[in-house]
Design an enzyme around this catalytic site. Structure first.
Site, short mmCIF file in Angstrom:
data_model
loop_
_atom_site.label_atom_id
_atom_site.label_comp_id
_atom_site.label_asym_id
_atom_site.label_seq_id
_atom_site.Cartn_x
_atom_site.Cartn_y
_atom_site.Cartn_z
N CYS A 86 0.93 -1.20 -0.03
CA CYS A 86 0.08 0.02 0.05
C CYS A 86 0.84 1.33 0.06
CB CYS A 86 -0.92 0.04 1.30
SG CYS A 86 -1.73 1.45 1.54
N GLU A 87 0.49 1.96 -1.03
CA GLU A 87 1.61 3.48 -1.16
C GLU A 87 1.26 4.43 -0.03
OE1 GLU A 87 -0.80 6.14 -4.27
OE2 GLU A 87 0.55 4.47 -5.16
N HIS A 88 -0.03 4.35 0.43
CA HIS A 88 -0.49 5.22 1.88
C HIS A 88 0.33 4.71 3.11
CE1 HIS A 88 -4.20 5.78 -0.94
NE2 HIS A 88 -3.24 6.53 -1.35
N HIS A 89 0.39 3.66 3.30
CA HIS A 89 1.04 3.30 4.70
C HIS A 89 2.16 2.26 4.61
CE1 HIS A 89 -3.28 3.98 5.04
NE2 HIS A 89 -2.88 4.79 6.08
N GLN A 127 -5.13 -1.00 -4.67
CA GLN A 127 -5.76 -1.87 -5.43
C GLN A 127 -6.47 -1.30 -6.67
OE1 GLN A 127 -8.03 -4.48 -3.03
NE2 GLN A 127 -9.19 -5.22 -4.73
N HIS A 155 -6.18 -6.27 3.27
CA HIS A 155 -5.23 -4.95 3.26
C HIS A 155 -4.74 -4.72 4.66
CE1 HIS A 155 -5.89 -2.76 -0.62
NE2 HIS A 155 -6.79 -3.63 -0.53
N CYS A 157 -3.37 -2.41 6.13
CA CYS A 157 -3.61 -0.93 6.76
C CYS A 157 -4.96 -1.04 7.25
CB CYS A 157 -3.30 0.04 5.49
SG CYS A 157 -4.47 -0.44 4.01
#
Length: 195
Positions: A86-89, A127, A155, A157
């Protein structure tokens, strides 16, 4: 045959490891303690492994095996497992993807569909984009009458932090051509993949 181990640039590994050692200190850990002495280097190599998709050209992978073929109504490869980040976390997400297409005189080698999924999954991702990238690439890689991609993932996250919903699944789908025009065709694809 032995297990294929990727070769990493030692200088790049050392640079990433030095940052990871600093992160361990910022977290309140002692990077010199027995269990952590080699962790920065191992973690650097792991990061390079899980982001190895940046060094792959999905179009080149797909077009290595395009063959003439007339007659198939739909080709599906389902249950392609993938692991992404995940690019956010910077936490893992993982699941399975099904890729279907209607050939128009050409077909792809089946393993190429899985290689395309891996090339995009092994990057910092979301995703939704992963699903769309696979669909778009396959639609460009060979003549076709439509492409459809179904993706279901878990996920960390959402499971290990934040809302901490352990049973949550995320489903995404993208499609082109006849799959976009014909809901019955989408339904047939979903039935064939068991959804």
């Amino acid at each position: 045959m032995g297990i294929h181990k990727p070769k990493h640039d030692p200088e790049l590994v050392a640079r990433i490891a030095s940052h990871l050692e600093e992160i361990l200190k910022l977290l309140g850990e002692d990077p010199a303690r027995e269990g952590l002495v080699k962790t920065p280097v191992r973690a650097a190599k792991a990061l390079l492994d899980v982001t190895s998709g940046y060094s792959k050209d999905p179009m080149a992978l797909a077009t290595q095996a395009v063959f003439n073929h007339e007659g198939s109504q739909m080709v599906i490869v389902r249950d392609i497992e993938f692991y992404s980040t995940c690019e956010h976390h910077i936490l893992p997400f993982f699941g399975r993807m099904a890729v279907g297409y209607i050939p128009d005189g050409k077909i792809l080698g089946l393993s190429k569909l899985a290689r395309v999924v891996d090339a995009y999954a092994r990057r910092l991702q979301v995703q939704e984009r992963l699903t769309g990238q696979v669909c778009e690439l396959i639609s460009k890689a060979l003549p076709n009458k439509g492409v459809i991609v179904f993706c279901e993932a878990q996920h960390l996250c959402m499971k290990a932090r934040g809302v901490e919903k352990q049973e949550s699944l995320t489903t995404t789908m993208d499609y082109t051509g006849q799959f976009a025009d014909d809901p019955a065709l989408r339904s047939e694809f979903l039935r064939l993949i068991g959804r």
